[in-house]
Motif scaffolding. Structure first.
Motif, PDB file in Angstrom:
ATOM      1  N   MET A 185     -15.510  -9.262  -2.823  1.00 57.28           N
ATOM      2  CA  MET A 185     -16.576 -10.237  -2.595  1.00 57.28           C
ATOM      3  C   MET A 185     -16.630 -10.744  -1.151  1.00 57.28           C
ATOM      4  SD  MET A 185     -13.679 -11.238  -4.133  1.00 57.28           S
ATOM      5  CE  MET A 185     -14.066 -11.146  -5.866  1.00 57.28           C
ATOM      6  N   ALA A 186     -15.627 -10.370  -0.355  1.00 58.55           N
ATOM      7  CA  ALA A 186     -15.640 -10.753   1.058  1.00 58.55           C
ATOM      8  C   ALA A 186     -16.566  -9.862   1.872  1.00 58.55           C
ATOM      9  CB  ALA A 186     -14.231 -10.701   1.642  1.00 58.55           C
ATOM     10  N   GLY A 187     -17.026  -8.743   1.298  1.00 59.51           N
ATOM     11  CA  GLY A 187     -17.921  -7.825   1.995  1.00 59.51           C
ATOM     12  C   GLY A 187     -19.229  -7.675   1.264  1.00 59.51           C
ATOM     13  N   THR A 229     -21.250  -2.650  -4.127  1.00 57.98           N
ATOM     14  CA  THR A 229     -21.513  -1.360  -4.778  1.00 57.98           C
ATOM     15  C   THR A 229     -20.285  -0.629  -5.294  1.00 57.98           C
ATOM     16  OG1 THR A 229     -23.488  -1.101  -3.412  1.00 57.98           O
ATOM     17  CG2 THR A 229     -22.678   0.858  -4.500  1.00 57.98           C
ATOM     18  N   PRO A 230     -19.215  -0.443  -4.502  1.00 61.31           N
ATOM     19  CA  PRO A 230     -18.108   0.376  -5.009  1.00 61.31           C
ATOM     20  C   PRO A 230     -17.337  -0.266  -6.164  1.00 61.31           C
ATOM     21  CG  PRO A 230     -18.028   0.138  -2.614  1.00 61.31           C
ATOM     22  CD  PRO A 230     -18.991  -0.866  -3.135  1.00 61.31           C
ATOM     23  N   TRP A 231     -17.444  -1.583  -6.323  1.00 62.02           N
ATOM     24  CA  TRP A 231     -16.599  -2.308  -7.266  1.00 62.02           C
ATOM     25  C   TRP A 231     -17.328  -2.825  -8.500  1.00 62.02           C
ATOM     26  CZ3 TRP A 231     -11.449  -2.426  -5.873  1.00 62.02           C
ATOM     27  CH2 TRP A 231     -11.158  -2.158  -4.530  1.00 62.02           C
ATOM     28  N   ALA A 232     -18.539  -3.334  -8.320  1.00 67.99           N
ATOM     29  CA  ALA A 232     -19.257  -3.978  -9.420  1.00 67.99           C
ATOM     30  C   ALA A 232     -19.739  -2.946 -10.430  1.00 67.99           C
ATOM     31  CB  ALA A 232     -20.443  -4.784  -8.886  1.00 67.99           C
ATOM     32  N   GLY A 233     -19.401  -3.165 -11.674  1.00 72.44           N
ATOM     33  CA  GLY A 233     -19.814  -2.262 -12.740  1.00 72.44           C
ATOM     34  C   GLY A 233     -18.875  -1.094 -12.931  1.00 72.44           C
ATOM     35  N   THR A 234     -17.968  -0.883 -11.974  1.00 71.95           N
ATOM     36  CA  THR A 234     -16.985   0.191 -12.080  1.00 71.95           C
ATOM     37  C   THR A 234     -15.607  -0.420 -12.360  1.00 71.95           C
ATOM     38  OG1 THR A 234     -16.793   0.163  -9.656  1.00 71.95           O
ATOM     39  CG2 THR A 234     -18.232   1.825 -10.635  1.00 71.95           C
ATOM     40  N   VAL A 235     -15.017  -1.051 -11.337  1.00 75.84           N
ATOM     41  CA  VAL A 235     -13.705  -1.680 -11.496  1.00 75.84           C
ATOM     42  C   VAL A 235     -13.828  -3.042 -12.182  1.00 75.84           C
ATOM     43  CG1 VAL A 235     -11.640  -2.485 -10.293  1.00 75.84           C
ATOM     44  CG2 VAL A 235     -12.885  -0.486  -9.442  1.00 75.84           C
ATOM     45  N   TYR A 236     -14.815  -3.815 -11.780  1.00 78.30           N
ATOM     46  CA  TYR A 236     -15.032  -5.141 -12.359  1.00 78.30           C
ATOM     47  C   TYR A 236     -16.395  -5.175 -13.032  1.00 78.30           C
ATOM     48  CZ  TYR A 236     -11.105  -6.349  -9.338  1.00 78.30           C
ATOM     49  OH  TYR A 236      -9.881  -6.377  -8.737  1.00 78.30           O
ATOM     50  N   LEU A 237     -16.410  -5.486 -14.322  1.00 87.94           N
ATOM     51  CA  LEU A 237     -17.662  -5.467 -15.074  1.00 87.94           C
ATOM     52  C   LEU A 237     -18.278  -6.862 -15.113  1.00 87.94           C
ATOM     53  CD1 LEU A 237     -19.404  -3.468 -16.683  1.00 87.94           C
ATOM     54  CD2 LEU A 237     -18.260  -4.270 -18.756  1.00 87.94           C
ATOM     55  N   VAL A 271     -23.394  -9.757 -17.200  1.00 91.09           N
ATOM     56  CA  VAL A 271     -24.690  -9.128 -17.452  1.00 91.09           C
ATOM     57  C   VAL A 271     -25.007  -8.256 -16.247  1.00 91.09           C
ATOM     58  CG1 VAL A 271     -27.163  -9.546 -17.797  1.00 91.09           C
ATOM     59  CG2 VAL A 271     -25.495 -11.057 -18.867  1.00 91.09           C
ATOM     60  N   MET A 272     -25.609  -7.110 -16.470  1.00 90.63           N
ATOM     61  CA  MET A 272     -25.939  -6.220 -15.358  1.00 90.63           C
ATOM     62  C   MET A 272     -27.331  -5.638 -15.543  1.00 90.63           C
ATOM     63  SD  MET A 272     -23.116  -3.438 -16.419  1.00 90.63           S
ATOM     64  CE  MET A 272     -23.030  -2.822 -18.095  1.00 90.63           C
ATOM     65  N   ARG A 273     -27.697  -4.720 -14.666  1.00 89.75           N
ATOM     66  CA  ARG A 273     -29.029  -4.120 -14.732  1.00 89.75           C
ATOM     67  C   ARG A 273     -28.935  -2.651 -15.118  1.00 89.75           C
ATOM     68  NH1 ARG A 273     -32.894  -7.380 -13.189  1.00 89.75           N
ATOM     69  NH2 ARG A 273     -32.438  -9.156 -11.847  1.00 89.75           N
ATOM     70  N   VAL A 277     -24.411  -8.924  -9.990  1.00 87.20           N
ATOM     71  CA  VAL A 277     -23.741  -8.404  -8.796  1.00 87.20           C
ATOM     72  C   VAL A 277     -22.330  -8.965  -8.629  1.00 87.20           C
ATOM     73  CG1 VAL A 277     -23.881  -8.192  -6.279  1.00 87.20           C
ATOM     74  CG2 VAL A 277     -25.969  -8.119  -7.653  1.00 87.20           C
ATOM     75  N   TRP A 278     -22.166 -10.278  -8.853  1.00 83.57           N
ATOM     76  CA  TRP A 278     -20.927 -10.932  -8.450  1.00 83.57           C
ATOM     77  C   TRP A 278     -20.100 -11.500  -9.593  1.00 83.57           C
ATOM     78  CZ3 TRP A 278     -19.843  -9.400  -3.863  1.00 83.57           C
ATOM     79  CH2 TRP A 278     -20.844  -9.221  -2.903  1.00 83.57           C
ATOM     80  N   SER A 279     -20.543 -11.382 -10.830  1.00 80.42           N
ATOM     81  CA  SER A 279     -19.796 -12.020 -11.928  1.00 80.42           C
ATOM     82  C   SER A 279     -18.771 -11.094 -12.566  1.00 80.42           C
ATOM     83  CB  SER A 279     -20.759 -12.537 -13.009  1.00 80.42           C
ATOM     84  OG  SER A 279     -21.284 -11.460 -13.785  1.00 80.42           O
ATOM     85  N   GLY A 280     -18.408  -9.983 -11.890  1.00 79.37           N
ATOM     86  CA  GLY A 280     -17.361  -9.118 -12.428  1.00 79.37           C
ATOM     87  C   GLY A 280     -16.117  -9.943 -12.715  1.00 79.37           C
ATOM     88  N   VAL A 281     -15.701  -9.980 -13.976  1.00 81.04           N
ATOM     89  CA  VAL A 281     -14.641 -10.902 -14.381  1.00 81.04           C
ATOM     90  C   VAL A 281     -13.288 -10.440 -13.860  1.00 81.04           C
ATOM     91  CG1 VAL A 281     -13.453 -11.962 -16.337  1.00 81.04           C
ATOM     92  CG2 VAL A 281     -15.933 -11.629 -16.408  1.00 81.04           C
TER      93      VAL A 281
END
Length: 265
Positions: free
Chosen positions: A27-29, A33-41, A44-46, A141-145
């Motif tokens: 989240m500092a960058g 894209t590389p992390w959201a929905g892949t490593v951290y879900l 809610v997403m699109r 985008v940013w709520s990956g738990v």
């Protein structure tokens, strides 16, 4: 996630801008894209049509003119260390991001009134004012738990941009096997995830289009992202029918500024 490797491939190797993966504290960058929905879900997403769909939350409700949001977290969701994903983890994630908004400029800050873990699998978020853009913009985008205990033990509350992880533990369908800041993010399917994915996924950092193009033409990449029209033509000339170019609409931001012929007084 519906992408499946073909032939002898065991996964997808894609180019990525190095600045998009500078740290495990993604989240500092920008972007995520590389992390959201892949490593951290995210909660809610699109989907591919940009419609909201369930992520870690199987259901959600919006009340009080976009001031109260309630999320029901998937009963079978676990982190990559096997621990269950709880509402307390989601609560800590939102609080951590907001408390460190100055360290995470892309994320932004929101006027939360209360963030409550109603029970182990129910999260309620109330705002001080109506926030219709929060669910559509921030959450996918940013709520990956994040796993609260892992991040706290790594010192994230004292050093939010550079926690000292023994291993990267996520909540998404892919788990990290190798991470080298700005160079490499290698992932494999997390077998106990409720989302089934096929094949490994690897991002390699390239400083410019030409370096990525050469790797693509040599076969060490099978996906190259965000290339210029010039690079696109070079790739097609080199590989002919062996390459498929996919174009899609995207967003471009512009700034409109008034012109001043004198400085402020």
């Amino acid at each position: 996630w519906n992408t499946t490797p073909t032939g002898d491939a065991d996964g997808i190797v894609s180019s990525m801008t190095p600045g998009n993966m500078p740290s495990a504290a993604y989240m500092a960058g920008r972007p995520s894209t590389p992390w959201a929905g892949t490593v951290y879900l995210p909660l809610v997403m699109r989907d591919k049509n940009y419609e909201l769909r369930s992520g870690l939350a199987t259901d959600w409700t919006v009340e009080d003119e976009f001031q109260t949001f309630t999320f029901d977290i998937h009963e079978d969701a676990t982190f990559h260390n096997g621990e269950p994903v709880t509402a307390e983890d989601a609560k800590w994630t939102l609080e951590f991001l907001n408390e460190n908004a100055a360290e995470f400029p892309p994320v932004g800050e929101y006027p939360y009134d209360t963030i409550t873990a109603v029970d182990e699998k129910t999260l309620e978020v109330t705002m001080e004012s109506s926030q219709p853009g929060w669910l559509d913009g921030f959450v996918p985008v940013w709520s990956g738990v994040l796993p609260k205990d892992v991040w706290v033990d790594a010192g994230a509350e004292e050093n939010p941009t550079d926690p000292d992880f023994d291993e990267i533990v996520g909540s998404g369908p892919y788990q990290v096997t190798n991470f080298q800041p700005r160079q490499l993010l290698a992932m494999e399917p997390y077998e106990d995830h409720f989302i089934d994915v096929q094949g490994n996924l690897t991002y390699r950092g390239f400083q410019d289009n030409q370096s990525a193009r050469r790797a693509f033409e040599e076969g060490s990449l099978n996906l190259i992202l965000n290339i210029s029209n010039e690079t696109q033509e070079q790739v097609k000339n080199a590989l002919g029918d062996n390459v498929n170019v996919v174009s899609a609409p995207s967003f471009v931001s512009y700034e409109l500024r008034s012109q001043h012929s004198f400085g402020p007084t």
